[in-house]
Write a protein that holds these residues in place. Sequence first.
Motif, PDB file in Angstrom:
ATOM      1  N   ALA A   9     -15.046  48.244-120.208  1.00  0.00           N
ATOM      2  CA  ALA A   9     -14.561  49.027-121.350  1.00  0.00           C
ATOM      3  C   ALA A   9     -14.195  50.446-120.909  1.00  0.00           C
ATOM      4  N   LEU A  10     -14.994  51.030-120.035  1.00  0.00           N
ATOM      5  CA  LEU A  10     -14.696  52.373-119.529  1.00  0.00           C
ATOM      6  C   LEU A  10     -13.415  52.363-118.698  1.00  0.00           C
ATOM      7  N   THR A  12     -10.901  50.354-119.064  1.00  0.00           N
ATOM      8  CA  THR A  12      -9.782  50.207-119.993  1.00  0.00           C
ATOM      9  C   THR A  12      -9.441  51.538-120.649  1.00  0.00           C
ATOM     10  N   GLN A  13     -10.456  52.303-121.017  1.00  0.00           N
ATOM     11  CA  GLN A  13     -10.204  53.622-121.608  1.00  0.00           C
ATOM     12  C   GLN A  13      -9.445  54.521-120.630  1.00  0.00           C
ATOM     13  N   ASP A  16      -5.782  53.162-120.198  1.00  0.00           N
ATOM     14  CA  ASP A  16      -4.997  53.312-121.430  1.00  0.00           C
ATOM     15  C   ASP A  16      -4.238  54.646-121.461  1.00  0.00           C
ATOM     16  N   THR A  17      -4.663  55.616-120.664  1.00  0.00           N
ATOM     17  CA  THR A  17      -3.934  56.882-120.579  1.00  0.00           C
ATOM     18  C   THR A  17      -2.738  56.780-119.641  1.00  0.00           C
ATOM     19  N   LEU A  40     -14.698  60.808-118.108  1.00  0.00           N
ATOM     20  CA  LEU A  40     -13.690  60.263-119.004  1.00  0.00           C
ATOM     21  C   LEU A  40     -13.442  61.170-120.205  1.00  0.00           C
ATOM     22  N   LYS A  41     -14.461  61.864-120.672  1.00  0.00           N
ATOM     23  CA  LYS A  41     -14.291  62.805-121.788  1.00  0.00           C
ATOM     24  C   LYS A  41     -13.359  63.944-121.383  1.00  0.00           C
ATOM     25  N   HIS A  44      -9.811  62.485-121.049  1.00  0.00           N
ATOM     26  CA  HIS A  44      -9.183  62.270-122.352  1.00  0.00           C
ATOM     27  C   HIS A  44      -8.770  63.587-123.002  1.00  0.00           C
ATOM     28  N   ASN A  48      -5.054  62.966-123.981  1.00  0.00           N
ATOM     29  CA  ASN A  48      -4.886  62.265-125.250  1.00  0.00           C
ATOM     30  C   ASN A  48      -4.179  63.031-126.356  1.00  0.00           C
TER      31      ASN A  48
END
Length: 254
Positions: A9-10, A12-13, A16-17, A40-41, A44, A48
Motif C-alpha cells: 500500500a505504501l 502504491t501511494q 501514484d505520484t 512519504l508524507k 506527498h 500532491n
Amino acid sequence: MPLTPEQEALRTQFTDTGSTWTPAWERVLQIDPSYFAAYLKLHHAAFNKRLLPPKLQHLLILSADASCCTEYGPGIRANMAAALAAGATQAEVLETLELTSVLGVHSVSCGVPLLHEVLAEEGKPAIFLGESQIWDKRQSDLRDRFTATRGYWDRHWNEVLCLDPDFLEGYLAFSGEPFDERKSIFDRKTKELVYIAIDSATTHMFLPGLKLHIRNAVKFGATPYEIMEVFELVNLMGIHTMLEGVTALKEISN
C-alpha cells in the motif's frame, strides 16, 4: 523478500505520484517501513498539490539531480523516466539539461566580485569604474544582447565585461541556446523555475542567483505557491542519503 500488504500500500501511494520505483526504494521500504511512511508524507506535500504539471515536477527534480553540483545518476534516470511517463518530450528533457548545464558559470559570478573587492582593499586599480566606465561598441552590444536574450543584467556582469568580453560572449552563446526562439520549448517562467531548482538545491545554495531567478519568475507570472512547490520538490534530494546508504549496506552485508 516479498512486500507485506501494508508495504504494498505504501509503494502504491509512492508510485501514484508518478515517481519511479527502484530497487533502492524497495530496500528502504523493506528495511524500515515506518521511516518510508514518514518520508512519504514529505513526498506527498511536495507532489500532491499539483500547482505545477506532473511532468514539470519531475523535470525540476531532474535538473537538481543532474546539476554539476549533484550528478546523482539514479535520480537522473528515475526522474527522467517519470517525466517522460508523465508526457514530457525528449526535447523538453533536453532543454531542462541545457538550462541546468550553465551552473558552472558560478565559478565566475562568485569569483569576479571577490576579485573586485580584493583589488579595492589592496589599493589596486579598479576593473570596473562604475558610472564613469566607458564602454566600447563591442562591450555595449554584448550587454544589450545579453539583456535581450537572458532577460536580465546583473551588476556583476559589468566586472566580467571589463575583464574578458570574450568569455562573456562565449557564455552568452552557450547559455542562450535554450532561449533560441527557433528551438526553445519552455516559456520564460518555466525556465526561471529550473534555475530556482538548481540554485536552491542543497548541494549548491547559490543565494545571489536564487534571489535573481525568484525575481524573474515572479516577473514572468510565477506565484509564491508555485515557487514554494519548487523548493519542496528539490528538498526531496535529502533522501539520496538513504537510497545510496541502503544500497551500500546491502552490498557490504552480502
